[in-house]
Write a protein that holds these residues in place. Structure first.
Motif, PDB file in Angstrom:
ATOM      1  N   GLN A 109       0.824  -1.211   0.000  1.00 14.70           N
ATOM      2  CA  GLN A 109       0.000   0.000   0.000  1.00 14.70           C
ATOM      3  C   GLN A 109       0.855   1.257   0.000  1.00 14.70           C
ATOM      4  O   GLN A 109       0.531   2.246  -0.669  1.00 14.70           O
ATOM      5  CB  GLN A 109      -0.947   0.001   1.199  1.00 14.70           C
ATOM      6  N   GLY A 130      -2.299  -3.799   2.875  1.00  5.85           N
ATOM      7  CA  GLY A 130      -1.830  -2.995   4.000  1.00  5.85           C
ATOM      8  C   GLY A 130      -0.781  -3.677   4.848  1.00  5.85           C
ATOM      9  O   GLY A 130      -0.178  -3.036   5.723  1.00  5.85           O
ATOM     10  N   SER A 131      -0.521  -4.959   4.603  1.00  8.75           N
ATOM     11  CA  SER A 131       0.503  -5.678   5.373  1.00  8.75           C
ATOM     12  C   SER A 131       1.480  -6.442   4.487  1.00  8.75           C
ATOM     13  O   SER A 131       2.623  -6.673   4.885  1.00  8.75           O
ATOM     14  CB  SER A 131      -0.169  -6.660   6.351  1.00  8.75           C
TER      15      SER A 131
END
Length: 472
Positions: A109, A130-131
């Motif tokens: 991201q 996001g990870s």
């Protein structure tokens, strides 16, 4: 090792290690001597040289968001987790060359956001953006929802930097259109799951940022109808269609039940749904909304779809994608299920979904199959839900022994692969050994033992070996 990485780069206490010893799905929990977090490629090299001299195994780890236990250490507690999360810098962006060079620990991201400021984008995204880290995406040859137009990670990596099992640095970040120096080491490392070396950086291909996009949700009667719609759209819009996902109503119902701030796109539920995205990245490209509305109108006239909704804003487009991206999270909340990430030929995907689901449900009464995925590239996420009242861990362990071989046999019979985009890890290593021919297994083993003779790189993952322990 502590002298190399400093106090910020070493974790040894049970409290510090605990979050990184269990995989995202909660199926595997291992043990480790420590977690080392280097801040540079030179530090990784120095650490691997020490490990090689003492025959200590490394388990590379990025965002720990993998689906097959590929970044989880085993239970013997003799390995060291090597976390790349401190190596999270962008080394350079060239909009002119449409390339970005970044560290392995950079979160996907964050890469998207940085490229947007330069009028570029990296055309790979997934629910865990996001990870998920770049090194993990490279090492698993991740796919995501844009493979239809841009290909998987293997097609998007232009160069790699990695530390090999002897501690030497393989530096091949400069992209070359022509390079005939023998075996392509870069391609061995892509999808290698850290078993041949530790990816520390990558040069990635970028494309122009989106000028506009149109996302639509359509209801269809069956997977076969979804495939017919795909063929129709692909014939008229293949240059700009970037996403085409098929989702059964059961998955949408679970998302609506368990995920906050979600709502059904259509007034009435339909047995199957497709999520379509058409983009515009050049000023000369046609308006995607006009194209989508015309194509869907024609599809309704041809009775290819039952109903459709076109997103009228970017917020609504994101809401449509949230339904698709939240399926795994909703499923975890709903109850135990056995997940299979498989692929079959695109032309066979619709029939496979229907026929394989029927066979599994008949053979294992009480189970329910939820099959969804990327219809444009043949990737099926074939999830088998447990009968009501089943204990999560015990049922999953039993089902992995009984149901999974049946599913995989059906996949092989259809000319497919038991791993589409999540990798082999430790979840599928025995099935890979069972279902692979001698040539494939022999090649995998020969490459592994040639580059990593001490078996210290992510032992017990990807490559089925007679002995999965590091040499002593």
């Amino acid at each position: 090792m502590a002298a190399i990485v400093g106090p910020k780069g070493l974790a040894r206490s049970p409290e510090e290690l605990a979050p990184w010893l269990t995989d995202w799905r909660g199926r595997y929990t291992g043990a480790a001597i420590a977690m080392i977090s280097p801040a540079s490629t030179d530090e990784v090299s120095a650490l691997v040289k020490i490990a090689a001299s003492h025959r200590v195994a490394f388990v590379p780890q990025g965002g720990n968001s993998g689906m097959v236990g590929g970044a989880t250490p085993d239970k013997n507690g003799q390995s060291v987790i090597l976390s790349l999360r401190r190596m999270n810098q962008i080394r350079g962006i060239s909009a002119e060359d449409q390339l970005v060079v970044c560290d392995a620990g950079l979160i996907l991201q964050n890469l998207h956001e940085a490229l947007d400021e330069h009028g570029q984008r990296f055309p790979l995204t997934l629910g865990g953006k996001g990870s998920a880290t770049i090194g993990g995406l490279v090492s698993t040859n991740a796919g995501g929802t844009q493979v239809l137009r841009h290909g998987a990670m293997r097609s998007l990596v232009a160069g790699i930097e990695a530390v090999l099992p002897d501690g030497s640095i393989f530096s091949d970040l400069t992209p070359l259109k022509k390079d005939n120096r023998g075996y392509d080491i870069k391609q061995l490392l892509i999808g290698g799951e850290g078993t041949l070396g530790i990816v520390t950086a990558a040069t990635l291909k970028t494309v122009p940022a989106l000028l506009d996009r149109c996302v639509a949700w359509a209801g269809v009667s069956s997977p076969q109808a979804a495939h017919q719609l795909f063929q129709y759209l692909n014939a008229h819009e293949n240059q700009y269609m970037e996403g085409y996902e098929i989702v059964p109503d059961s998955c949408i119902s679970a998302v609506l039940q368990h995920i906050p701030d979600t709502r059904a796109p259509l007034e009435k539920a339909t047995p199957w749904n497709v999520l379509i995205e058409i983009i515009r990245d050049q000023p000369s490209s046609p308006d995607p909304r006009d194209r989508m509305e015309q194509l869907l109108s024609d599809a309704i006239d041809q009775q290819l779809i039952l109903d459709a909704a076109v997103a009228t804003s970017e917020a609504q487009a994101e809401a449509f994608w949230k339904l698709r991206d939240s399926i795994a999270e909703a499923e975890r909340a709903h109850g135990p299920a056995l997940q299979h990430d498989i692929s079959v030929p695109v032309s066979a995907m619709a029939d496979f979904i229907v026929e394989a689901a029927g066979q599994v449900e008949r053979k294992f009464p009480g189970t329910e199959v939820a099959a969804f995925g990327h219809m444009g590239d043949g990737n099926v996420h074939f999830h088998v839900k447990a009968p009501e009242g089943s204990s999560a861990r015990s049922w999953t362990e039993d089902a992995a022994r009984t149901i999974t071989p049946v599913v995989h046999d059906l996949v092989i019979a259809a000319g497919g692969s038991i791993s589409a985009e999540h990798g082999i890890g430790q979840t599928k290593i025995d099935e890979l050994a069972r279902l692979s021919g001698a040539a494939r297994l022999g090649s995998l083993r020969a490459i592994k033992t040639a580059l990593d003779p001490q078996l210290i790189m992510n032992p017990g993952k990807l490559v089925p070996l007679a002995s999965r322990e590091p040499a002593s």
